[in-house]
Design an enzyme around this catalytic site. Structure first.
Site, PDB file in Angstrom:
ATOM      1  N   LYS A  16     -10.490  -6.694   8.778  1.00 59.59           N
ATOM      2  CA  LYS A  16      -9.865  -5.434   9.189  1.00 59.59           C
ATOM      3  C   LYS A  16      -9.264  -4.698   8.000  1.00 59.59           C
ATOM      4  O   LYS A  16      -8.725  -3.599   8.137  1.00 59.59           O
ATOM      5  CB  LYS A  16      -8.760  -5.705  10.220  1.00 59.59           C
ATOM      6  N   LYS A  66      -8.497 -17.757  -2.572  1.00 62.06           N
ATOM      7  CA  LYS A  66      -7.133 -17.460  -3.037  1.00 62.06           C
ATOM      8  C   LYS A  66      -6.701 -18.365  -4.186  1.00 62.06           C
ATOM      9  O   LYS A  66      -5.925 -17.939  -5.050  1.00 62.06           O
ATOM     10  CB  LYS A  66      -6.131 -17.556  -1.879  1.00 62.06           C
ATOM     11  N   GLY A 129      -0.766 -26.843   3.989  1.00 59.60           N
ATOM     12  CA  GLY A 129      -1.930 -26.438   3.200  1.00 59.60           C
ATOM     13  C   GLY A 129      -1.684 -25.092   2.542  1.00 59.60           C
ATOM     14  O   GLY A 129      -0.534 -24.656   2.391  1.00 59.60           O
ATOM     15  N   GLY A 130      -2.757 -24.427   2.171  1.00 60.10           N
ATOM     16  CA  GLY A 130      -2.663 -23.159   1.429  1.00 60.10           C
ATOM     17  C   GLY A 130      -1.826 -22.106   2.147  1.00 60.10           C
ATOM     18  O   GLY A 130      -0.999 -21.429   1.531  1.00 60.10           O
ATOM     19  N   MET A 214       0.118 -17.558  12.637  1.00 59.29           N
ATOM     20  CA  MET A 214      -0.372 -16.703  11.552  1.00 59.29           C
ATOM     21  C   MET A 214      -1.809 -16.231  11.792  1.00 59.29           C
ATOM     22  O   MET A 214      -2.284 -15.337  11.113  1.00 59.29           O
ATOM     23  CB  MET A 214      -0.234 -17.447  10.213  1.00 59.29           C
TER      24      MET A 214
END
Ligand code: ATR
Length: 270
Positions: A16, A66, A129-130, A214
């Protein structure tokens, strides 16, 4: 001349971000273009080199790049260093500046959009985690009492060690949560992708609690559990997506767009 930006990921087709940044550009009168670019899984660095040669000014970075973006950056913000991940790159001559706006996006969505203030509240972050690393420093910055629970306890221990100098983080196994209650529980695990629910006990939500996932889109097993087990407010991560984008826009353009109208447009499309 129009300044060029993009989001790099794999997959990227359903992002998006182009729509969000085009709305920001229209709203603020900034002359930018923003497109989605699919990078091959082994081709992140070469994609960035191509963008820099093509006079792009910066890009957003999403899954699974990332950490590679963090390694590629020649200069890092404090919050990107803490997160060990970069979601925003800015190209400036020979410099590749790496930033991470995910945590700031989460906090803005919770505290401003949802009007839920975290100071002195008991917050439980699920996952180590990340996604969890990206939001720890901004969460500690709110003055919240932060706990982390993770399926693999060693990963939670490692996380607490990494952030030891930044603040106190209490760590748990899911099996140890029995007598605890929290004011805010944030899902930073990848469990929703598999349609799974982390093993939270009954009674985990304190009165008035917020449950935040999230992920965004259709209701996740965690948000369904939260709705059925006493959370007062449940929210997916659509607001976080828009807020982290607004913060990236500010990093690139020095202008802060309004997020509420953009969130409203995206909500209607859900
Ligand atoms: P991301 O970048 O999305 O955070 P990641 O670094 O692979 O992805 O981390 C995924 C996180 O979700 C981890 O904390 C993982 O727990 P483990 O450390 O035990 O692997 C957590 N996770 C994934 N599936 C889960 C599930 N079904 N229940 C609970 N935690 C889960």
């Amino acid at each position: 001349m129009t300044d060029k930006y993009a989001v790099i990921g794999n997959p990227i087709a359903h992002s998006k971000s182009p729509q969000i940044h085009q709305m920001f550009a229209l709203q603020t009168g900034q002359d930018i273009s923003y497109e989605a670019i699919l990078a091959p899984l082994d081709g992140f660095a070469s994609t960035i080199a191509r963008l820099r040669n093509g006079a792009y000014k910066g890009c957003s970075v999403t899954v699974p790049f990332k950490f590679e973006a963090f390694q590629l950056a020649t200069q890092l913000s404090k919050r990107a260093q803490a997160a060990q991940a970069v979601n925003t790159l800015k190209f400036d001559g020979g410099t590749i500046f790496g930033d991470n706006t995910d945590g700031s996006g989460l906090i803005s969505d919770i505290q401003q959009n949802l009007n839920f203030h975290l100071k002195a509240r008991r917050t439980l972050l699920m996952g180590a985690g990340g996604a969890a690393y990206g939001v720890i420093l901004p969460l500690l910055g709110t003055g919240s009492k932060l706990s982390v629970v993770n399926r693999t306890f060693e990963n939670a221990q490692r996380l607490a060690e990494v952030f030891l100098s930044q603040g106190n983080i209490e760590i748990f196994r899911y099996s140890e949560l029995g007598k605890q209650a929290f004011d805010c529980i944030i899902n930073a695990t990848s469990s929703s992708i598999a349609g799974e629910l982390p093993p939270l006990p009954h009674g985990i939500f304190a009165p008035g609690a917020l449950a935040y996932d999230m992920m965004y889109g259709s209701e996740t097993p965690f948000l369904k559990f939260a709705r059925e087990h006493g959370a007062a407010v449940v929210s997916d991560g659509l607001g976080m997506l828009v807020e982290q984008a607004a913060e990236a826009f500010f990093v690139w353009r020095g202008v802060r767009p309004e997020t509420a109208p953009v969130i409203a447009v995206l909500r209607k499309q859900q």
